[in-house]
Design a protein around this motif. Sequence first.
Motif, PDB file in Angstrom:
ATOM      1  N   VAL A  23      -1.886   4.382   8.368  1.00  0.00           N
ATOM      2  CA  VAL A  23      -2.419   5.548   8.986  1.00  0.00           C
ATOM      3  C   VAL A  23      -2.240   5.767  10.493  1.00  0.00           C
ATOM      4  O   VAL A  23      -1.937   6.871  11.014  1.00  0.00           O
ATOM      5  N   THR A  24      -2.433   4.550  11.231  1.00  0.00           N
ATOM      6  CA  THR A  24      -2.232   4.597  12.725  1.00  0.00           C
ATOM      7  C   THR A  24      -0.686   4.883  13.222  1.00  0.00           C
ATOM      8  O   THR A  24      -0.378   5.781  14.069  1.00  0.00           O
ATOM      9  N   LEU A  71       8.591 -10.472   0.926  1.00  0.00           N
ATOM     10  CA  LEU A  71       7.656 -11.234   1.582  1.00  0.00           C
ATOM     11  C   LEU A  71       6.454 -10.571   1.519  1.00  0.00           C
ATOM     12  O   LEU A  71       5.273 -11.071   1.754  1.00  0.00           O
ATOM     13  N   GLY A  72       6.544  -9.080   1.122  1.00  0.00           N
ATOM     14  CA  GLY A  72       5.104  -8.462   1.077  1.00  0.00           C
ATOM     15  C   GLY A  72       4.142  -8.863  -0.085  1.00  0.00           C
ATOM     16  O   GLY A  72       2.725  -8.614   0.025  1.00  0.00           O
ATOM     17  N   VAL A  73       4.594  -9.321  -1.059  1.00  0.00           N
ATOM     18  CA  VAL A  73       4.098  -9.902  -2.068  1.00  0.00           C
ATOM     19  C   VAL A  73       2.901 -11.038  -1.537  1.00  0.00           C
ATOM     20  O   VAL A  73       1.973 -11.148  -1.745  1.00  0.00           O
ATOM     21  N   SER A  74       3.838 -11.961  -0.515  1.00  0.00           N
ATOM     22  CA  SER A  74       2.726 -13.117  -0.125  1.00  0.00           C
ATOM     23  C   SER A  74       1.693 -12.434   0.904  1.00  0.00           C
ATOM     24  O   SER A  74       0.524 -12.862   1.015  1.00  0.00           O
ATOM     25  N   VAL A  75       2.338 -11.452   1.639  1.00  0.00           N
ATOM     26  CA  VAL A  75       1.095 -10.535   2.498  1.00  0.00           C
ATOM     27  C   VAL A  75       0.157 -10.221   1.903  1.00  0.00           C
ATOM     28  O   VAL A  75      -1.175 -10.168   2.120  1.00  0.00           O
ATOM     29  N   ILE A 110      -6.521  -3.244   5.524  1.00  0.00           N
ATOM     30  CA  ILE A 110      -5.971  -3.158   7.005  1.00  0.00           C
ATOM     31  C   ILE A 110      -4.628  -2.747   6.916  1.00  0.00           C
ATOM     32  O   ILE A 110      -4.015  -2.115   7.904  1.00  0.00           O
ATOM     33  N   ILE A 111      -3.861  -2.843   5.615  1.00  0.00           N
ATOM     34  CA  ILE A 111      -2.441  -2.339   5.712  1.00  0.00           C
ATOM     35  C   ILE A 111      -2.521  -0.982   5.973  1.00  0.00           C
ATOM     36  O   ILE A 111      -1.695  -0.421   6.451  1.00  0.00           O
ATOM     37  N   ALA A 163       0.872  -1.431  -0.102  1.00  0.00           N
ATOM     38  CA  ALA A 163       0.115   0.021   0.084  1.00  0.00           C
ATOM     39  C   ALA A 163       0.620   1.341   0.111  1.00  0.00           C
ATOM     40  O   ALA A 163       0.090   2.343  -0.106  1.00  0.00           O
ATOM     41  N   GLY A 164       1.925   1.141   0.251  1.00  0.00           N
ATOM     42  CA  GLY A 164       2.733   2.515   0.315  1.00  0.00           C
ATOM     43  C   GLY A 164       3.034   2.843   1.825  1.00  0.00           C
ATOM     44  O   GLY A 164       2.155   2.393   2.729  1.00  0.00           O
TER      45      GLY A 164
END
Length: 251
Positions: free
Chosen positions: A238-239, A220-224, A232-233, A23-24
Amino acid sequence: MTSLQLVLLVLAGFGAGMVNAVAGGGSFFTFAALVFSGLPTLDANATSAAALTPANFASVVGYRAEVRKHFAEMLPFMVLGMIGAAVGAWLLIAIGDAGFRPTVPWLLLAATVLFAASSQINRLIAPFAASSTKATRWLAFLLIGIVTVYGGFFGAGMGIMMLAALTIIESGNFHKSNAIKNVVALLVQVVSSALLIAGGLVHWPHALITTAASIAGGYLGVSVARRVPERIIRAVVVTVGAMLTLVFFLR
């Protein structure tokens, strides 16, 4: 560098690579970790920018077919990106840490709002993308110029506004717009990082650790991305951004 700082940089770099793949917003993690590991805010910003540049080549490689197909059309945006990045990096170096530090909470706030409102921004520009006029296209092109200067100066949230402007210019062709955005964003990072390195602001031990961890996180982010919904990401990003904004306003 203490063991705790080393672990913090590894975790931040890994997290940055992972969220950037989905998501960046990864620079929130690395910038904060570098500041809390003892770097001045200006040096932390420069080191974060340089550290995350190699991992972003993957974004361009992922759109290599679109890049080859539309390369000639990308050239004006690429030139604009390099000029804007140089101006932004020059401004950053010129004001120094004393000038940059008071802007940090406001920059973090702006970037957090951009991430939080990204869906609303996409819905807002949809009518303009479907029926763009010459005036809206010129305004979008001007916005890209401003965004590239911002990217050379700080960068978090740059992609959201750039993609919104490109979607208007390209009349809603998302994959073409995203390919241009990835190429221009990479050039902004390369040019600004080169100038920041030349200015002596990049701390290489910190940068290399963060780079290695971000590449691993990006892989690993690709699998996530296949398992965790993007919303959610984005909520996590944002949090984190909101917490950092509050911390830097209170410092």
